[in-house]
Design a protein around this motif. Sequence first.
Motif, PDB file in Angstrom:
ATOM      1  N   ALA A 211       0.835  -1.203   0.000  1.00 51.36           N
ATOM      2  CA  ALA A 211       0.000   0.000   0.000  1.00 51.36           C
ATOM      3  C   ALA A 211       0.873   1.258   0.000  1.00 51.36           C
ATOM      4  N   ALA A 212       1.915   1.260   0.828  1.00 46.26           N
ATOM      5  CA  ALA A 212       2.811   2.418   0.868  1.00 46.26           C
ATOM      6  C   ALA A 212       3.541   2.591  -0.458  1.00 46.26           C
ATOM      7  N   SER A 213       3.974   1.486  -1.062  1.00 44.22           N
ATOM      8  CA  SER A 213       4.692   1.564  -2.338  1.00 44.22           C
ATOM      9  C   SER A 213       3.777   2.038  -3.456  1.00 44.22           C
ATOM     10  N   LEU A 214       2.520   1.611  -3.434  1.00 43.95           N
ATOM     11  CA  LEU A 214       1.575   2.055  -4.452  1.00 43.95           C
ATOM     12  C   LEU A 214       1.326   3.557  -4.337  1.00 43.95           C
ATOM     13  N   ALA A 215       1.153   4.038  -3.112  1.00 42.76           N
ATOM     14  CA  ALA A 215       0.944   5.476  -2.908  1.00 42.76           C
ATOM     15  C   ALA A 215       2.150   6.270  -3.409  1.00 42.76           C
TER      16      ALA A 215
END
Length: 335
Positions: A211-215
């Motif tokens: 999720a953090a990498s996608l953001a």
Amino acid sequence: MKLREQRIVRAMVVVLVILALVAFARSVNWPETWRAMRATSPGLFAAAAVVNLLSLALKSVRWWIFLRPIGVTSLGLALRATFAGAALNNILVANSGEAGRVILVSRAAHVASERVLATLALERLFEFVGYVVLFAAAVSFLVLPPAINGLRPAAFVALVVVIGLLFYLVRHPEQAELPTLEGEGLLHRARHYGRGFLRTLTSISTGRRFAASLALSVVVWALQVATYQLTARAAHFDISIVGTIAAILAVNMGFAMRATPGNVGVFQMIYAVTTAAFGLDRDQATGVAFLIQIQQILPVTIIGLLASPGILAEERRHKARPDNILPGEPTPARD
């Protein structure tokens, strides 16, 4: 495909690229292109370069998210290695700088290279995921040239595939194994390396990290749109945001492969052809494309080359540290 056939195919691709570049170069009004470049606003051009550096810095943060669970906790090391790898990509073909990133971090942090490679594989995956998200959103909501808009089915298929892959990695935390082989041959070492790679890949794949990498990936691509748009504005090139997004999608369709160092020449040709579909002057667009690459290549290459000695110094500082992160040891806990 046999090695000889592969070489023949590569040679044919190179010849086709060269012929296309020669044809494009002959069609450009170079005095007009040079005039467009000379009229550039220094302030906006510098702002575009700063935004581009910020996007590259965020890529290093995205990589650091996956490096931390394997014991590489230094954000500075990830930052320096990312810039050094980008510098190598600017002067070599076929994204060779990615291999340099693995080697630099592995040696500096005393971590097995297969584990570092697994983290880099996930970081590059999210670069592609961000591109697919941008592509799918653009073909859904924007009016794009027919050549790009016709790829709408492919964009949606790619989006479904990457979402499925991410869910698979998160939902299957079991340790991946390859059969062991006796002996000390090349195949044995390759399987040993592959086991370490797959173990790390599965152990660090978590929903929170994804999720953090996608953001971060969404922000990185948004900053790239800003970089292109600011450079065009600096050169008084009246291109819309839609046109800029179309150009970014077009020039990055083959981002996994670079036919020339820094993709110079190929980048200008694709950018000019894409923006011409919006009724813009192709000669001026060629000048803008050169400006985009100047502010992307020169600062990054200089910073990357300056960063390399810092990585070597970090390796010397950690020289006495035992290499306690070997592929056969327990993998980090999933969070």
